[in-house]
Design an enzyme around this catalytic site. Structure first.
Site, PDB file in Angstrom:
ATOM      1  N   HIS A 130      20.880 -44.266   4.099  1.00 22.31           N
ATOM      2  CA  HIS A 130      21.664 -44.000   5.316  1.00 22.31           C
ATOM      3  C   HIS A 130      21.922 -42.508   5.521  1.00 22.31           C
ATOM      4  O   HIS A 130      22.793 -42.136   6.317  1.00 22.31           O
ATOM      5  CB  HIS A 130      22.988 -44.777   5.288  1.00 22.31           C
ATOM      6  CG  HIS A 130      22.789 -46.265   5.441  1.00 22.31           C
ATOM      7  ND1 HIS A 130      23.782 -47.181   5.167  1.00 22.31           N
ATOM      8  CD2 HIS A 130      21.705 -46.992   5.842  1.00 22.31           C
ATOM      9  CE1 HIS A 130      23.316 -48.417   5.390  1.00 22.31           C
ATOM     10  NE2 HIS A 130      22.056 -48.317   5.784  1.00 22.31           N
ATOM     11  N   CYS A 159      19.849 -25.630  16.502  1.00 22.06           N
ATOM     12  CA  CYS A 159      18.927 -25.504  15.380  1.00 22.06           C
ATOM     13  C   CYS A 159      18.454 -24.051  15.279  1.00 22.06           C
ATOM     14  O   CYS A 159      18.072 -23.457  16.282  1.00 22.06           O
ATOM     15  CB  CYS A 159      17.737 -26.436  15.618  1.00 22.06           C
ATOM     16  SG  CYS A 159      16.416 -26.245  14.424  1.00 22.06           S
ATOM     17  N   ALA A 247      33.544 -51.418 -15.361  1.00 22.70           N
ATOM     18  CA  ALA A 247      32.352 -52.204 -15.712  1.00 22.70           C
ATOM     19  C   ALA A 247      31.234 -51.289 -16.205  1.00 22.70           C
ATOM     20  O   ALA A 247      30.634 -51.527 -17.263  1.00 22.70           O
ATOM     21  CB  ALA A 247      31.889 -53.010 -14.502  1.00 22.70           C
TER      22      ALA A 247
HETATM   23  P1  OAD Z   1      31.166 -52.542   2.480  1.00 25.71           P
HETATM   24  O1  OAD Z   1      32.470 -51.939   2.872  1.00 25.71           O
HETATM   25  O2  OAD Z   1      30.514 -53.491   3.408  1.00 25.71           O
HETATM   26  O3  OAD Z   1      31.328 -53.282   1.105  1.00 25.71           O
HETATM   27  C1  OAD Z   1      32.002 -52.670   0.033  1.00 25.71           C
HETATM   28  C2  OAD Z   1      31.944 -53.633  -1.124  1.00 25.71           C
HETATM   29  O4  OAD Z   1      32.508 -52.975  -2.251  1.00 25.71           O
HETATM   30  C3  OAD Z   1      32.711 -54.936  -0.912  1.00 25.71           C
HETATM   31  O5  OAD Z   1      31.862 -56.020  -1.238  1.00 25.71           O
HETATM   32  C4  OAD Z   1      33.894 -54.813  -1.875  1.00 25.71           C
HETATM   33  O6  OAD Z   1      34.236 -56.079  -2.433  1.00 25.71           O
HETATM   34  C5  OAD Z   1      33.323 -53.900  -2.938  1.00 25.71           C
HETATM   35  N1  OAD Z   1      34.299 -53.094  -3.692  1.00 25.71           N
HETATM   36  C6  OAD Z   1      35.508 -52.626  -3.288  1.00 25.71           C
HETATM   37  N2  OAD Z   1      36.070 -51.885  -4.258  1.00 25.71           N
HETATM   38  C7  OAD Z   1      35.192 -51.871  -5.305  1.00 25.71           C
HETATM   39  C8  OAD Z   1      35.175 -51.268  -6.585  1.00 25.71           C
HETATM   40  N3  OAD Z   1      36.189 -50.496  -7.017  1.00 25.71           N
HETATM   41  N4  OAD Z   1      34.113 -51.475  -7.392  1.00 25.71           N
HETATM   42  C9  OAD Z   1      33.070 -52.254  -6.969  1.00 25.71           C
HETATM   43  N5  OAD Z   1      33.026 -52.833  -5.773  1.00 25.71           N
HETATM   44  C10 OAD Z   1      34.066 -52.652  -4.939  1.00 25.71           C
HETATM   45  O7  OAD Z   1      30.227 -51.297   2.128  1.00 25.71           O
HETATM   46  P2  OAD Z   1      28.662 -51.251   2.075  1.00 25.71           P
HETATM   47  O8  OAD Z   1      28.105 -52.538   1.599  1.00 25.71           O
HETATM   48  O9  OAD Z   1      28.292 -50.006   1.376  1.00 25.71           O
HETATM   49  O10 OAD Z   1      26.317 -48.281   7.227  1.00 25.71           O
HETATM   50  O11 OAD Z   1      28.332 -51.081   3.614  1.00 25.71           O
HETATM   51  C11 OAD Z   1      27.017 -50.942   3.987  1.00 25.71           C
HETATM   52  C12 OAD Z   1      26.900 -50.144   5.231  1.00 25.71           C
HETATM   53  O12 OAD Z   1      27.717 -50.707   6.252  1.00 25.71           O
HETATM   54  C13 OAD Z   1      27.394 -48.722   5.152  1.00 25.71           C
HETATM   55  O13 OAD Z   1      26.455 -47.848   4.571  1.00 25.71           O
HETATM   56  C14 OAD Z   1      27.608 -48.380   6.580  1.00 25.71           C
HETATM   57  C15 OAD Z   1      28.321 -49.647   7.015  1.00 25.71           C
HETATM   58  O14 OAD Z   1      28.190 -50.029   8.281  1.00 25.71           O
HETATM   59  C16 OAD Z   1      26.155 -47.382   8.210  1.00 25.71           C
HETATM   60  O15 OAD Z   1      27.026 -46.623   8.554  1.00 25.71           O
HETATM   61  C17 OAD Z   1      24.787 -47.407   8.837  1.00 25.71           C
END
Ligand code: OAD
Length: 260
Positions: A130, A159, A247
């Site tokens: 991303h 630019c 973890a």
């Molecule tokens: P999310 O906010 O969708 O998910 C975050 C995940 O991290 C969740 O499943 C939580 O349960 C978990 N979580 C929270 N705290 C944690 C911790 N301390 N240790 C481990 N896990 C934890 O974030 P992403 O999956 O990264 O895209 O989101 C994906 C994309 O959606 C982002 O890159 C962004 C967003 O829209 C764009 O902007 C294009």
């Protein structure tokens, strides 16, 4: 890592890592949560109240369409994100992951995070699918530059190479993924990995869940670290329903422990 079933899983995962020569680590916002950055979804997630100060849903404010129609709205949100990211440092999860990489011959970190914290922690072999909020990119000639502080710009800076407007080098909603990163990812996946981790992501995109599901179908060990359930929780061979920092620290200690 106090729960006994976690301890048992940690030992098993460490044993798998000791035998492995390659590993894929897929990460998302949850790995940066312990650095103080909010996740997008889930508890404390940015999308929880779903609207920005302007009354615009965040997914809309951070979309390619909004950036083209009202660039100042998107720029405002990206500059807030960039200044939040500038305030924080890698946490023990980023550091432990970087150390685990050094114990293996071939690794890849596939991150959705734009915060640059994996590099700051010393990770190598990184695909930032991303983009990276610390960089600007010219959409016309492709020139890239370091973004020091997005908030200082009242309008997109020109630019230095071609004079056209620069933009933050991140993927907005509705935009395509960067082709160079996609090619690299595809090439790496074609060689396969001995073990696949998925850490701190809701795994909502097919290019994120796909490698885990494929690995699991091929009988490759798969590890999820996430306190919540996700799209891939039912596919993985090992699931640590806990935070990434403790973890990964526990796994690293078990890998490095010469007494075992
Ligand atoms: P999310 O906010 O969708 O998910 C975050 C995940 O991290 C969740 O499943 C939580 O349960 C978990 N979580 C929270 N705290 C944690 C911790 N301390 N240790 C481990 N896990 C934890 O974030 P992403 O999956 O990264 O895209 O989101 C994906 C994309 O959606 C982002 O890159 C962004 C967003 O829209 C764009 O902007 C294009």
């Amino acid at each position: 890592m106090r729960q006994p079933h976690h301890r048992r899983q940690v030992v098993e995962i460490a044993d798998l890592l000791k035998k492995a020569s390659s590993a894929l680590f897929i990460t998302g916002a949850g790995i940066s949560a312990e650095s103080g950055l909010p996740t997008y979804r889930g508890v404390g997630g940015l999308y929880d109240d779903r609207h920005t100060d302007d009354g615009i849903p965040i997914e809309v404010a951070l979309s390619g369409q909004m950036f083209s129609d009202r660039p100042e709205v998107t720029w405002n949100h990206l500059s807030r994100l960039e200044s939040a990211v500038r305030e924080v440092a890698p946490n023990r999860a980023h550091r432990a992951l970087a150390q685990l990489q050094r114990t293996l011959t071939r690794t890849l970190v596939l991150t959705q995070n734009v915060d640059g914290l994996h590099q700051a922690a010393g990770s190598r072999d990184l695909v930032e699918i991303h983009g990276n909020i610390h960089r600007l990119r010219c959409e016309t000639c492709g020139h890239k530059d370091v973004a020091h502080d997005l908030a200082v710009f009242r309008e997109p800076p020109a630019c230095v190479r071609c004079g056209r407007p620069m933009r933050p080098d991140v993927v907005l909603f509705g935009e395509s993924l960067p082709s160079a990163e996609l090619i690299r990812l595809k090439n790496e996946l074609s060689h396969g990995f001995d073990i696949v981790f998925i850490i701190g992501t809701s795994a909502g995109f097919p290019y994120i869940s796909g490698p885990v599901i494929t690995a699991s179908r091929q009988g490759v060990p798969t590890v999820e670290i996430n306190p919540g359930e996700t799209e891939v929780s039912h596919f993985v061979t090992h699931r640590l329903a806990t935070h990434a920092g403790p973890a990964l620290d526990a796994i690293l200690s078990a890998v490095l422990d010469p007494g075992r």
